[in-house]
Design an enzyme around this catalytic site. Structure first.
Site, PDB file in Angstrom:
ATOM      1  N   LYS A  43      -3.743  -2.588   8.939  1.00 59.08           N
ATOM      2  CA  LYS A  43      -4.437  -1.716   8.100  1.00 59.08           C
ATOM      3  C   LYS A  43      -4.851  -2.686   6.664  1.00 59.08           C
ATOM      4  O   LYS A  43      -5.905  -2.459   6.234  1.00 59.08           O
ATOM      5  CB  LYS A  43      -4.051  -0.211   7.652  1.00 59.08           C
ATOM      6  CG  LYS A  43      -4.002   0.675   8.969  1.00 59.08           C
ATOM      7  CD  LYS A  43      -3.436   1.906   8.200  1.00 59.08           C
ATOM      8  CE  LYS A  43      -2.300   2.001   7.898  1.00 59.08           C
ATOM      9  NZ  LYS A  43      -1.189   2.189   8.819  1.00 59.08           N
ATOM     10  N   ILE A  59       5.234  12.742  10.616  1.00 59.61           N
ATOM     11  CA  ILE A  59       5.457  14.266  10.002  1.00 59.61           C
ATOM     12  C   ILE A  59       5.088  13.824   8.409  1.00 59.61           C
ATOM     13  O   ILE A  59       4.353  14.540   7.892  1.00 59.61           O
ATOM     14  CB  ILE A  59       6.615  14.848   9.870  1.00 59.61           C
ATOM     15  CG1 ILE A  59       7.163  15.224  11.206  1.00 59.61           C
ATOM     16  CG2 ILE A  59       7.037  15.714   9.034  1.00 59.61           C
ATOM     17  CD1 ILE A  59       8.224  15.777  11.730  1.00 59.61           C
ATOM     18  N   THR A 115      -6.271   5.702  22.103  1.00 60.99           N
ATOM     19  CA  THR A 115      -7.087   5.767  21.114  1.00 60.99           C
ATOM     20  C   THR A 115      -7.752   7.246  20.850  1.00 60.99           C
ATOM     21  O   THR A 115      -7.756   7.860  20.004  1.00 60.99           O
ATOM     22  CB  THR A 115      -8.264   4.671  21.149  1.00 60.99           C
ATOM     23  OG1 THR A 115      -7.748   3.543  21.003  1.00 60.99           O
ATOM     24  CG2 THR A 115      -9.416   4.999  20.123  1.00 60.99           C
ATOM     25  N   CYS A 129      12.614 -18.407  -9.509  1.00 58.64           N
ATOM     26  CA  CYS A 129      13.574 -17.249  -9.932  1.00 58.64           C
ATOM     27  C   CYS A 129      14.747 -17.690  -9.861  1.00 58.64           C
ATOM     28  O   CYS A 129      15.327 -18.393 -10.428  1.00 58.64           O
ATOM     29  CB  CYS A 129      12.748 -15.820  -9.426  1.00 58.64           C
ATOM     30  SG  CYS A 129      13.234 -14.492 -10.601  1.00 58.64           S
ATOM     31  N   HIS A 173       7.146 -15.759 -11.063  1.00 55.69           N
ATOM     32  CA  HIS A 173       6.794 -15.771  -9.864  1.00 55.69           C
ATOM     33  C   HIS A 173       5.205 -16.030  -9.797  1.00 55.69           C
ATOM     34  O   HIS A 173       4.549 -15.221  -9.676  1.00 55.69           O
ATOM     35  CB  HIS A 173       6.992 -14.504  -9.029  1.00 55.69           C
ATOM     36  CG  HIS A 173       8.227 -14.032  -8.730  1.00 55.69           C
ATOM     37  ND1 HIS A 173       9.014 -14.053  -7.744  1.00 55.69           N
ATOM     38  CD2 HIS A 173       9.234 -13.469  -9.710  1.00 55.69           C
ATOM     39  CE1 HIS A 173      10.290 -13.597  -7.889  1.00 55.69           C
ATOM     40  NE2 HIS A 173      10.529 -13.344  -9.138  1.00 55.69           N
ATOM     41  N   GLU A 233       3.525 -17.017  -7.151  1.00 59.66           N
ATOM     42  CA  GLU A 233       3.103 -16.800  -5.990  1.00 59.66           C
ATOM     43  C   GLU A 233       2.273 -15.386  -5.755  1.00 59.66           C
ATOM     44  O   GLU A 233       1.418 -15.195  -5.092  1.00 59.66           O
ATOM     45  CB  GLU A 233       4.364 -16.662  -4.787  1.00 59.66           C
ATOM     46  CG  GLU A 233       5.279 -15.536  -4.832  1.00 59.66           C
ATOM     47  CD  GLU A 233       6.526 -15.704  -5.685  1.00 59.66           C
ATOM     48  OE1 GLU A 233       6.214 -16.668  -6.632  1.00 59.66           O
ATOM     49  OE2 GLU A 233       7.264 -15.199  -5.729  1.00 59.66           O
TER      50      GLU A 233
HETATM   51  N1  GLN Z   1      18.667 -12.273  -9.022  1.00 62.01           N
HETATM   52  C1  GLN Z   1      18.108 -13.104 -10.036  1.00 62.01           C
HETATM   53  C2  GLN Z   1      17.840 -12.145 -11.438  1.00 62.01           C
HETATM   54  O1  GLN Z   1      17.893 -10.883 -11.249  1.00 62.01           O
HETATM   55  C3  GLN Z   1      16.878 -13.575  -9.521  1.00 62.01           C
HETATM   56  C4  GLN Z   1      15.730 -12.748  -9.266  1.00 62.01           C
HETATM   57  C5  GLN Z   1      14.600 -13.023  -8.437  1.00 62.01           C
HETATM   58  O2  GLN Z   1      14.601 -14.106  -7.718  1.00 62.01           O
HETATM   59  N2  GLN Z   1      13.583 -12.375  -8.252  1.00 62.01           N
HETATM   60  O3  GLN Z   1      17.619 -12.633 -12.467  1.00 62.01           O
END
Ligand code: GLN
Length: 537
Positions: free
Chosen positions: A19, A151, A193, A383, A509, A511
Site C-alpha cells: 500500500k 478488528i 477480492t 550512529c 542518520h 539515510e
Molecule cells: N545506541 C546508540 C545510541 O543510543 C546508537 C543509536 C543508533 O545507532 N541509532 O546512542
C-alpha cells in the site's frame, strides 16, 4: 473549506501488498502533473509510535525532521516525493486513544460518555483533516495500515465512511487487493477480492478504484468480472503487476491511468501533463549500470532487509548517481570473529557499520572497522557505527584497551562514548532520545566539508550516546579528527581519519534524507571511494 481532496488507500486479502508503494506512486504521478500532495499513514496498533518497536516487528523506524519516530512507509513517501513529512503524517491507534483520554481527563467532554463512535472516530478524522487544513495540499493520501476485516482497523474504516458521507466527491477510496494465480488450473482468481470488497461494504464503504496486485497480467474478462462484482467501472480496475524495483511502480501506474481515474473521480483538472523525465533518467541509470561495487553492510538485523530500508535505498540512489550497481553483502556482526573476519570481509570495496542498540554483535563490528581502517578500505559508520569506530580507535590506536561506550559497559575506565548530559535523568523509553533534525557546522578543509560543499548542514538524529569530549585531544593528536560539530552543545557529530582514503563516522542518520531527486552526498561519495578502491584492487 480547504481545497484538499482526500484519498484513502485500504488493503484487502493479505498484508504486505505494498500500500505504501502504491500510495507513494500515485502521489508521485499527481506531483508530476503539478499538484501538491502529502501522504499519511494510519497504523492500527496501540504503541504510541513505532519508536519502541523491535525492528523485527515492523522494520526500520523512520525519523522525520520534527523528530517523530514513524513507520518506514514515510521513508518511501519522502524518497518518492522529495518533500519532508512530519509527525502529522503518521498516527497510531495508541496516539489517538492517548489524546482522547487526555481530553477526557481535562474535562473537555463535559460529562459525555466517551465512546469509539463518535469520539475516537472524530479524533481520527481530525488527524486526517489537519493536513488538508494547512491549505498547502491539493491531495492528502491516507494509507490505512492493516487489512480490512481486522478488528483493530474498524474505527479507521468507520472514519472513512463518515468522511465520505460528509464531503462526498472530495473523498475517494482505493482498495488494494491480491489476485492470486493458481498454477494447478492456470487461472487468476478474483474471489478473495470479491470477499474483501464485501467486507468493506459491510462497513459502509464502497471503493472507487480497485488496484490488483498480481504476478500475471489481468485480462479484460477479469477486469470486467471484478468491475461487475465490486461495483466499479472497468477502467477503475487497475493492474499492479510485480515489478523489478519499487521505482518502476509510478510508471506502471501511469500506464494503467491510475492518476487519470483519480483526477476524473475527484473532479480535478485531468488535462494536466505528467512530466517524469528525471524519474525516468534515474530509472534508466539504475537499470543500466556501467560498473559494480561491493559493499558490506554490517549489522545485527541483516536477515530482515526492512530493518535497514533507508540505508539500502540510499545505496540505490547513490548507485544510479554514480552509474554503478551497488551489491550489498549483508553481514551479521555476530558472525565476525578472529577466525572468520577475513573470509566474511574479503573482496569488499567498502564497509558500512549500521546503526543499532545494545551489545549484541558489538565486538564483531569493531573487528570489521579495524579491518577497514588497517587495509584502507572505505569505511562508513552510521550512529552506533560511528560510536564503534571511536571505540575501535581508542582500543587499537590509543591503546586504551578497556575503552568502551557506556551503553555496552557502564563501568569502563575510558568512556569514549557516553550518555549525553540531558539523557542522564531520563528513564522512560518512548520518544525520549535526541530526535530529529539538528544543525551541524563543518570544519573547513575536512573531508566532510569537501563532500557536503557547505559549512552548515542539517541532519536527523536518533540516539542517546555521544562522543565524550574529554578524549578529543588524544583522538585528534592520533589522527581521528572531529569534522562536524553541533555548536550549541559542543557535540561531535562527525569523525574522520586523516590518514585514510575514506573513513567517516557520523552520529546522525543521512539515510533518512536520501531521495531519488537528491541522492545523499555522503552515500554518493562513499560509493565513489569504493569504486576507486575497486579499481586499485
Ligand atoms: N545506541 C546508540 C545510541 O543510543 C546508537 C543509536 C543508533 O545507532 N541509532 O546512542
Amino acid at each position: 473549506m480547504n481545497r484538499a481532496k482526500y484519498i484513502f488507500v485500504t488493503g484487502g486479502v493479505t498484508s504486505s501488498l505494498g500500500k505504501g508503494i502504491i500510495s507513494a506512486s500515485l502521489a508521485k504521478l499527481l506531483q508530476s502533473r503539478g499538484f501538491s500532495v502529502t501522504i499519511q499513514k494510519l497504523d492500527p496498533y496501540i504503541n504510541v509510535d513505532p519508536g519502541t518497536l523491535n525492528p523485527y516487528e515492523h522494520g526500520e523506524c523512520y525519523v522525520t525532521n520534527d523528530g517523530a519516530e514513524t513507520d518506514l512507509d514515510l521513508g518511501h513517501y519522502e524518497r518518492f516525493l522529495n518533500v519532508p513529512t512530519s509527525q502529522a503524517n503518521n498516527v497510531t491507534t495508541g496516539r489517538i486513544y492517548q489524546s482522547v483520554i487526555e481530553k477526557e481527563r481535562r474535562g473537555d467532554y463535559l460529562g459525555e460518555t466517551v465512546q469509539v463512535i463518535p469520539h475516537i472516530t472524530d479524533e481520527i478524522k481530525n488527524r486526517i483533516k489537519i493536513l488538508g487544513n494547512e491549505n498547502k495540499y491539493d491531495f492528502v493520501i491516507t494509507e490505512i495500515g492493516g487489512t480490512v476485516g481486522d478488528i483493530e482497523s474498524l474505527p479507521y474504516i468507520e472514519a472513512v465512511r463518515q468522511m465520505r458521507w460528509e464531503i462526498g466527491s472530495a473523498c475517494l477510496v482505493i482498495h488494494l487487493t491480491l489476485i492470486p494465480y493458481l498454477p494447478t488450473t492456470g487461472e487468476l482468481k478474483t474471489k478473495p477480492t470479491q470477499h474483501s470488497v464485501k467486507t468493506l461494504l459491510e462497513s459502509g464503504v464502497q471503493p472507487d478504484i480497485i488496484v490488483c496486485r498480481t504476478t500475471r497480467n489481468i485480462t479484460e474478462a477479469i477486469r470486467n468480472k471484478i468491475a461487475l462484482f465490486c461495483n466499479v467501472l472497468p477502467h477503475a480496475v487497475i493492474e499492479a503487476i510485480d515489478a523489478d524495483t519499487i521505482y518502476e511502480v509510478p510508471l506502471l501506474m501511469r500506464s494503467e491511468n491510475l492518476d487519470q481515474v483519480v483526477l476524473e473521480k475527484t473532479h480535478m483538472p485531468a488535462d494536466t501533463k505528467s512530466d517524469l523525465t528525471e524519474w525516468e533518467d534515474f530509472l534508466f541509470r539504475y537499470k543500466n549500470p556501467e560498473k559494480t561495487v561491493s559493499i558490506g553492510l554490517v549489522g545485527k538485523y541483516v536477515e530482515l532487509k526492512d530493518s535497514y530500508k533507508s540505508i539500502i535505498e540510499s545505496f540505490v540512489h547513490a548507485g544510479a548517481a554514480t552509474h554503478s550497481q551497488v551489491q550489498l553483502r549483508m553481514i551479521n556482526a555476530e558472525d565476525i570473529t578472529d577466525e572468520t573476519f577475513s573470509d566474511k570481509l574479503s573482496g569488499l570495496d567498502g564497509i558500512l557499520v549500521a546503526p543499532g542498540f545494545g551489545e549484541r554483535g558489538f565486538e564483531g563490528k569493531l573487528k570489521a572497522i579495524r579491518f577497514a581502517r588497517e587495509n584502507k578500505i572505505p569505511f562508513f559508520g552510521i550512529c552506533l557505527g560511528m560510536q564503534c569506530a571511536v571505540v575501535e580507535f581508542a582500543r587499537n590506536v590509543l591503546k586504551l584497551s578497556a575503552a568502551n561506550s557506556t551503553e555496552m559497559d557502564p563501568d569502563t575506565p575510558f568512556p569514549v562514548i557516553d550518555l549525553m548530559n540531558e539523557q542522564k535523568t531520563i528513564c522512560a523509553k518512548g520518544g525520549t532520545m535526541r530526535l530529529g533534525a539538528y544543525p551541524c557546522g563543518l570544519k573547513q578543509g575536512t573531508m566532510a566539508h569537501r563532500i557536503y560543499k557547505s559549512k552548515q548542514i542539517s541532519e536527523r538524529h536518533r540516539h542517546r550516546y555521544e562522543f565524550n569530549n574529554r578524549f578529543l585531544e588524544k583522538f585528534e593528536q592520533a589522527g581521528m579528527i572531529a569534522s562536524g560539530i553541533y555548536e550549541k552543545d559542543n557535540l561531535i557529530e562527525i569523525v574522520e581519519l586523516e590518514d585514510h582514503p575514506w573513513f567517516v563516522g557520523i552520529q546522525f542518520h543521512p539515510e533518512y534524507q536520501s531521495t531519488v531527486a537528491k541522492p545523499h552526498p555522503l552515500f554518493v561519495s562513499f560509493v565513489e571511494a569504493a569504486l576507486q578502491f575497486n579499481q586499485r584492487g
